[in-house]
Design an enzyme around this catalytic site. Structure first.
Site, short mmCIF file in Angstrom:
data_model
loop_
_atom_site.label_atom_id
_atom_site.label_comp_id
_atom_site.label_asym_id
_atom_site.label_seq_id
_atom_site.Cartn_x
_atom_site.Cartn_y
_atom_site.Cartn_z
N ASP A 1 -10.11 -43.74 11.74
CA ASP A 1 -10.00 -44.05 10.31
C ASP A 1 -9.10 -45.26 10.09
OD1 ASP A 1 -10.45 -43.80 7.62
OD2 ASP A 1 -9.04 -42.17 7.30
N LYS B 1 4.28 -34.67 4.98
CA LYS B 1 2.87 -34.37 4.75
C LYS B 1 2.68 -32.86 4.78
CE LYS B 1 -1.80 -35.79 6.00
NZ LYS B 1 -2.62 -36.71 6.82
N GLY C 1 -4.79 -36.93 0.42
CA GLY C 1 -6.07 -37.08 1.10
C GLY C 1 -6.95 -35.88 0.87
N GLU C 2 -7.94 -35.72 1.74
CA GLU C 2 -8.89 -34.63 1.60
C GLU C 2 -8.23 -33.28 1.83
OE1 GLU C 2 -12.96 -33.44 0.92
OE2 GLU C 2 -11.88 -35.32 0.65
N PHE C 3 -7.24 -33.23 2.72
CA PHE C 3 -6.64 -31.96 3.09
C PHE C 3 -5.13 -31.90 2.86
CE2 PHE C 3 -10.21 -32.78 6.03
CZ PHE C 3 -11.07 -31.79 5.57
N GLY C 4 -4.48 -33.05 2.76
CA GLY C 4 -3.02 -33.05 2.68
C GLY C 4 -2.48 -33.93 1.59
N ILE C 5 -1.21 -33.74 1.28
CA ILE C 5 -0.50 -34.53 0.29
C ILE C 5 0.81 -35.00 0.91
CG2 ILE C 5 0.60 -32.49 -0.72
CD1 ILE C 5 0.42 -33.92 -3.43
N ILE C 6 1.23 -36.21 0.59
CA ILE C 6 2.44 -36.80 1.18
C ILE C 6 3.49 -36.99 0.09
CG2 ILE C 6 3.40 -38.72 2.49
CD1 ILE C 6 0.59 -39.25 3.55
N GLY D 1 1.13 -40.17 -1.61
CA GLY D 1 -0.29 -40.30 -1.34
C GLY D 1 -0.91 -38.93 -1.15
#
Length: 502
Positions: free
Chosen positions: A321, A213, A184-189, A182
């Protein structure tokens, strides 16, 4: 650095003082002087007011100025390089000050606090039980202001502490280079494997599946800080069978990382959408096929999410969230609330008030006071929980997908706010009866103080579960008890590894 500058300037001056001697000793200077001798000498001044005898002196002055300018430029570049190098080194070592062992003063201050620490949920589950536990976080050496003592951890992240015992050696972590789990706006998993030697047999190496992450851009200092803040929040939250468990973190490397447990079935939203065709209202039994999806499963998910959110109240932590995309599901149908990236106080207000409906931000899950005033509380999490119930009992439909008007796409958040303030709400989903829909509407009261509570939701869905299938509820109880033990083993994983290293 000052010594370097003095040396360069001194060297430049010394060289220019002997420049004439060097030129005269070279063939170039002899040709240069011969050409000067062939120039007719005159004592008359030219139009500029200079005598011809001063031409050579002017040339040397110009050369001198040129070399001085070059020397200053070189010194400036050296200064900039060293400064940048020190800054990068400081960034890599950021967080070292937090890697401290607990002190007696910290324990004394903590024990004297009026904050009630959360406890792990005792099982079997009953509606009146407490979710309080002793969390592993504590305040940093910077004294927390008295007015923040009882505030949610979101409001005092800078005072939270990161423990050295959860630090992971990056060399023991293998990160998959394939498709990310996955982003997001600031990170990747990404999926990863954490290696550890068995404390009883150092020759035997075991591997633990984990989710890692990382910042999207490891050179972006803001993203590094966001990852580090989320890591501290997860340390403060602790472990609960319906909360994603932290395995450890990496803060000493070139990039900050959060290492958490790996949840094999991914997010609950995708799970519901992928299994819509298997949905059935048939009575659940222990022999029910694993791929099937029934109403009792939806009741279980609603119950578990409420349990996890009630636990966060006692941390205390405001999630900000809560949505099914941020809820993970294991193969045994136990859910984990994840993604505390928005749990921190975000400084950029435009991050929430996006003008585009195509941006995957939580406008549709946010309470009116959160959209309008950026006010986030446990009651705003209750509103988000109501939207999660809509997602659950519609089998993954997107909220408000049929109310978007093309001419309202600009400043979309204003349209959503106006829609809610007019009293309009999401429609009753297909698989929710009148009682379940009433719970949803209680979550969406404009008056935040009049909204229902997570404890009320726990009691409601526990009753629904027992009425629908008490056998399912008893099986769920056993699974949750087992998950509590599994999370404790995650903590022991790092303890065994450090025991081997010592």
């Amino acid at each position: 650095m000052k010594g370097t500058l003095i040396f360069v300037v001194f060297y430049s001056s010394y060289g220019f003082a002997h420049c004439n001697t060097i030129l005269r000793s070279s063939s170039l200077s002899r040709n240069f002087e011969d050409s000067l001798r062939r120039i007719p000498r005159s004592t008359d001044k030219d139009e500029t007011g200079f005598e011809d005898s001063n031409v050579q002196e002017v040339i040397f002055i110009l050369l001198y100025c040129l070399f001085v300018a070059l020397a200053i430029l070189i010194c400036g570049l050296i200064i900039f390089y060293n400064s940048r190098k020190r800054e990068l080194r400081a960034n890599r070592s950021r967080g070292d000050e937090y890697l401290l062992e607990p002190t007696s003063a910290d324990h004394k201050r903590r024990n004297s606090s009026n904050i009630v620490p959360p406890e792990p949920t005792p099982y079997p589950i009953t509606s009146g039980e407490s979710d309080l536990r002793q969390t592993p976080s504590r305040l940093s050496n910077v004294e927390c202001p008295p007015e923040l003592e009882l505030a949610p951890i979101n409001e005092k992240i800078m005072y939270l502490h990161y423990y050295a015992e959860v630090e992971i050696n990056e060399e023991d972590l293998d990160i998959s280079k394939g498709r990310p789990l996955g982003s997001g706006e600031f990170g990747i998993i990404r999926k990863g494997f954490l290696r550890s030697k068995n404390s009883k047999n150092e020759e035997k190496e075991s591997r633990l599946e984990v989710a890692v992450k990382l910042p999207l851009n490891e050179y972006n200092q803001i993203q590094q800080e966001l990852i580090y803040d989320e890591l501290k929040v997860m340390c403060a939250v602790g472990k609960h069978p319906n909360i994603l468990a932290l395995v450890g973190g990496i803060t000493f490397g070139e990039r900050k990382m959060i290492v958490s447990e790996f949840v094999e079935n991914g997010d609950l939203l995708s799970f519901l959408r992928d299994n819509r065709i298997y949905f059935t209202n048939d009575q659940w039994t222990l022999e029910t096929e694993q791929d099937s999806l029934s109403l009792v499963d939806l009741l279980s998910f609603a119950f578990q999410i409420a349990k996890g959110m009630e636990y966060l109240i006692h941390v205390p932590c405001v999630h900000r969230d809560l949505a099914l995309r941020n809820v993970l599901i294991k193969k045994n149908r136990i859910i984990r609330i994840a993604d505390f990236g928005l749990a921190r106080r975000h400084k950029n207000k435009d991050y929430y008030k996006t003008q585009s409906v195509d941006t995957p931000l939580p406008i549709h899950w946010m309470a009116p006071e959160s959209i309008d005033k950026l006010l986030f509380t446990q009651k705003s999490d209750v509103w988000s929980y109501g939207v999660c119930l809509y997602e659950l009992f519609s089998l993954g439909k997107s909220p408000y997908e049929n109310v978007i008007k093309y001419d309202q796409r600009d400043f979309y958040w204003k349209y959503v706010l106006s829609y809610l303030n007019e009293g309009k709400r999401l429609a009753q989903p297909a698989h929710a009866d009148a009682e379940i829909y009433n719970v949803m509407k209680l979550c969406w009261d404009l008056d935040m103080n009049s909204r229902t509570t997570f404890l009320d939701c726990i009691e409601f869905f526990e009753k629904e579960l027992k009425t629908t299938s008490n056998e399912y509820f008893l099986d769920l109880t056993r699974k949750l008890r087992s998950e509590t033990n599994n999370q404790l083993r995650l903590s022991n994983w790092l303890s065994d590894e450090k025991h081997c290293d010592s």
